[in-house]
Design a protein around this motif. Sequence first.
Motif, PDB file in Angstrom:
ATOM      1  N   ARG A   2      52.173  28.187  59.708  1.00  0.00           N
ATOM      2  CA  ARG A   2      51.747  28.583  58.098  1.00  0.00           C
ATOM      3  C   ARG A   2      52.575  27.068  56.911  1.00  0.00           C
ATOM      4  O   ARG A   2      53.248  26.488  58.257  1.00  0.00           O
ATOM      5  CB  ARG A   2      52.947  29.888  58.106  1.00  0.00           C
ATOM      6  CG  ARG A   2      53.242  31.089  58.444  1.00  0.00           C
ATOM      7  CD  ARG A   2      53.804  31.997  57.958  1.00  0.00           C
ATOM      8  NE  ARG A   2      54.606  31.354  59.252  1.00  0.00           N
ATOM      9  CZ  ARG A   2      55.283  32.961  59.237  1.00  0.00           C
ATOM     10  NH1 ARG A   2      55.835  32.992  58.010  1.00  0.00           N
ATOM     11  NH2 ARG A   2      56.458  32.150  60.631  1.00  0.00           N
ATOM     12  N   THR A 151      61.746  33.041  62.277  1.00  0.00           N
ATOM     13  CA  THR A 151      60.171  33.149  62.467  1.00  0.00           C
ATOM     14  C   THR A 151      60.227  33.552  63.610  1.00  0.00           C
ATOM     15  O   THR A 151      59.502  34.507  63.757  1.00  0.00           O
ATOM     16  CB  THR A 151      59.672  32.063  61.986  1.00  0.00           C
ATOM     17  OG1 THR A 151      60.558  31.577  60.352  1.00  0.00           O
ATOM     18  CG2 THR A 151      58.426  32.301  61.923  1.00  0.00           C
ATOM     19  N   ASP A 158      56.660  41.300  65.808  1.00  0.00           N
ATOM     20  CA  ASP A 158      55.232  42.108  65.340  1.00  0.00           C
ATOM     21  C   ASP A 158      54.195  42.470  66.691  1.00  0.00           C
ATOM     22  O   ASP A 158      53.928  43.334  66.999  1.00  0.00           O
ATOM     23  CB  ASP A 158      54.701  40.781  64.586  1.00  0.00           C
ATOM     24  CG  ASP A 158      54.750  41.296  63.137  1.00  0.00           C
ATOM     25  OD1 ASP A 158      55.827  42.459  62.507  1.00  0.00           O
ATOM     26  OD2 ASP A 158      55.166  39.812  62.342  1.00  0.00           O
ATOM     27  N   ASP A 165      48.315  41.057  63.342  1.00  0.00           N
ATOM     28  CA  ASP A 165      47.972  39.945  61.578  1.00  0.00           C
ATOM     29  C   ASP A 165      48.835  40.589  60.483  1.00  0.00           C
ATOM     30  O   ASP A 165      48.423  40.956  59.878  1.00  0.00           O
ATOM     31  CB  ASP A 165      45.968  40.835  61.743  1.00  0.00           C
ATOM     32  CG  ASP A 165      45.827  40.268  60.513  1.00  0.00           C
ATOM     33  OD1 ASP A 165      46.986  38.483  60.470  1.00  0.00           O
ATOM     34  OD2 ASP A 165      45.019  40.375  58.808  1.00  0.00           O
ATOM     35  N   PRO A 166      49.323  40.618  60.817  1.00  0.00           N
ATOM     36  CA  PRO A 166      50.896  40.648  59.967  1.00  0.00           C
ATOM     37  C   PRO A 166      51.089  39.951  58.638  1.00  0.00           C
ATOM     38  O   PRO A 166      51.385  40.561  57.422  1.00  0.00           O
ATOM     39  CB  PRO A 166      52.499  39.384  60.988  1.00  0.00           C
ATOM     40  CG  PRO A 166      51.868  39.173  61.658  1.00  0.00           C
ATOM     41  CD  PRO A 166      50.705  38.884  62.248  1.00  0.00           C
ATOM     42  N   TYR A 167      50.436  38.858  58.331  1.00  0.00           N
ATOM     43  CA  TYR A 167      49.985  38.195  57.096  1.00  0.00           C
ATOM     44  C   TYR A 167      48.375  38.865  56.406  1.00  0.00           C
ATOM     45  O   TYR A 167      48.232  38.156  55.273  1.00  0.00           O
ATOM     46  CB  TYR A 167      50.382  36.720  57.016  1.00  0.00           C
ATOM     47  CG  TYR A 167      51.154  36.673  57.507  1.00  0.00           C
ATOM     48  CD1 TYR A 167      52.642  36.523  57.394  1.00  0.00           C
ATOM     49  CD2 TYR A 167      51.348  35.775  59.057  1.00  0.00           C
ATOM     50  CE1 TYR A 167      53.776  36.181  58.127  1.00  0.00           C
ATOM     51  CE2 TYR A 167      52.107  35.357  60.072  1.00  0.00           C
ATOM     52  CZ  TYR A 167      53.914  35.285  59.329  1.00  0.00           C
ATOM     53  OH  TYR A 167      55.041  34.658  59.987  1.00  0.00           O
ATOM     54  N   ASN A 168      47.837  39.707  56.848  1.00  0.00           N
ATOM     55  CA  ASN A 168      46.768  39.954  57.039  1.00  0.00           C
ATOM     56  C   ASN A 168      45.642  39.574  56.091  1.00  0.00           C
ATOM     57  O   ASN A 168      45.005  39.448  55.446  1.00  0.00           O
ATOM     58  CB  ASN A 168      47.275  41.445  55.548  1.00  0.00           C
ATOM     59  CG  ASN A 168      47.511  42.292  56.043  1.00  0.00           C
ATOM     60  OD1 ASN A 168      47.657  42.963  56.768  1.00  0.00           O
ATOM     61  ND2 ASN A 168      48.848  42.713  55.062  1.00  0.00           N
ATOM     62  N   TYR A 169      45.157  38.616  57.016  1.00  0.00           N
ATOM     63  CA  TYR A 169      44.304  37.617  56.895  1.00  0.00           C
ATOM     64  C   TYR A 169      42.565  38.105  57.190  1.00  0.00           C
ATOM     65  O   TYR A 169      42.274  37.252  56.797  1.00  0.00           O
ATOM     66  CB  TYR A 169      44.598  36.156  58.039  1.00  0.00           C
ATOM     67  CG  TYR A 169      45.926  35.525  57.515  1.00  0.00           C
ATOM     68  CD1 TYR A 169      46.330  35.542  55.758  1.00  0.00           C
ATOM     69  CD2 TYR A 169      46.020  34.067  58.352  1.00  0.00           C
ATOM     70  CE1 TYR A 169      47.460  34.850  55.625  1.00  0.00           C
ATOM     71  CE2 TYR A 169      47.338  33.424  58.208  1.00  0.00           C
ATOM     72  CZ  TYR A 169      47.730  33.803  56.110  1.00  0.00           C
ATOM     73  OH  TYR A 169      49.285  32.787  56.732  1.00  0.00           O
ATOM     74  N   TYR A 179      43.479  34.192  62.134  1.00  0.00           N
ATOM     75  CA  TYR A 179      45.097  34.166  62.173  1.00  0.00           C
ATOM     76  C   TYR A 179      45.085  34.707  63.834  1.00  0.00           C
ATOM     77  O   TYR A 179      45.293  35.872  64.426  1.00  0.00           O
ATOM     78  CB  TYR A 179      46.375  34.879  61.395  1.00  0.00           C
ATOM     79  CG  TYR A 179      48.008  34.581  62.043  1.00  0.00           C
ATOM     80  CD1 TYR A 179      48.014  33.591  61.689  1.00  0.00           C
ATOM     81  CD2 TYR A 179      48.965  35.893  62.135  1.00  0.00           C
ATOM     82  CE1 TYR A 179      49.385  33.279  61.944  1.00  0.00           C
ATOM     83  CE2 TYR A 179      49.518  35.392  62.552  1.00  0.00           C
ATOM     84  CZ  TYR A 179      50.769  34.509  62.713  1.00  0.00           C
ATOM     85  OH  TYR A 179      51.740  33.730  62.495  1.00  0.00           O
ATOM     86  N   ASP A 184      50.879  30.278  66.732  1.00  0.00           N
ATOM     87  CA  ASP A 184      51.409  30.202  65.664  1.00  0.00           C
ATOM     88  C   ASP A 184      52.868  30.054  66.713  1.00  0.00           C
ATOM     89  O   ASP A 184      53.580  29.297  66.267  1.00  0.00           O
ATOM     90  CB  ASP A 184      51.759  31.429  64.583  1.00  0.00           C
ATOM     91  CG  ASP A 184      52.291  30.667  63.119  1.00  0.00           C
ATOM     92  OD1 ASP A 184      52.663  29.392  63.783  1.00  0.00           O
ATOM     93  OD2 ASP A 184      52.404  31.534  62.476  1.00  0.00           O
ATOM     94  N   GLY A 312      48.907  38.073  46.718  1.00  0.00           N
ATOM     95  CA  GLY A 312      49.767  38.637  47.623  1.00  0.00           C
ATOM     96  C   GLY A 312      49.265  40.357  46.509  1.00  0.00           C
ATOM     97  O   GLY A 312      48.856  39.900  45.082  1.00  0.00           O
TER      98      GLY A 312
END
Length: 345
Positions: A2, A151, A158, A165-169, A179, A184, A312
């Motif tokens: 990120r 982080t 997760d 896909d925790p950020y819904n990419y 993602y 990461d 979002g």
Amino acid sequence: MRKNIKKFAGIVLCIGMFTGCAQTPDSSLVKPKGSKAVDAYTEADDVSGSKGEASESKNDDGSESKTTIRNLIDAPQNYKSHVEDDSAKLVVNTDASVEIPEVEKISAISVTAAEVTQELLDRITNAFFSEAKLYTMDSYYVKTKDEIKKTLDELKEDVANGNLDPYNYGTDDDGNYVYDIYEDIETWEQEYETAPEKKTLTEAKPVAGNFFDCIAQMPDDSQFYYKISSDGSDTLSVKIKKAANKGGEKIPEDAMWCDYGYSEEEEKPTEESIGLSLDEAKKLVKEKVEKMGITDLQFSNWNYAVCKSFEGDNSSGNFGNGYRIDYARTINGVPVTQTVADGGA
């Protein structure tokens, strides 16, 4: 990984010279652009004997007759033109009245971009941040070991829960996650090795001729992005955007100010919702303009404004109401036309 993406909006100051892109029509009314324009506006020298100044002559009855600027440049009462491209798909017809003051002379002013000096940058900085601490972006946003560990713990949790896909990419055309959570995690683990135990803030100051990007920390813990650059046609571009409200309450990075009326759903701002009157806002802006020492700027227009986030769950979030106040450069009482082009507002 990120990354923080900073969007700069809000107060924008642009000082520059721009070159027109349209071809100058072959007409006695429309004059050339650039350095040749001055000569074009004084082409009546042989007629009047004085640059840009009309002469006097005798009428048939012996009375004196003054030659106006309209006479000198042979300007019609109405201007018509017809232009089309080779395919005739684009046709432009012009039919406009030509309004020229009935005067005997006019002024042609040659301008050039002002030099970006240290004195100018200091005046701008002091106008907005005389009481602030300026810190480099790197030192302000560096991640400490504790922050990175938090982080990493969240990402590993997760993975343990099967949430890759925790950020819904979403996924690509082949069904693979856009993602890569494993990549990461590996990146954050590498950064953890060299991350400091605590932040060491480095103070900064804009220097003429250099790109400048910092966070301004105010006494009430509100924060502003402060960026100065010179690029392309922008002799000087100064951009300031609020990053946190009083007390350090963060504002979403994607938040931006829009004119009221952008969305039909929003309520019209009021003095109560803004927290100050239009006259008070104008006074504040006038004080900043005077402190910067940039001459020839005058108030030209205003509108209500709304600070919104478009990302979002906060897609309809309202993060404040205010006024958009425009200033335009004014020379000899004539304002430069306000446009959305760089340097036009």
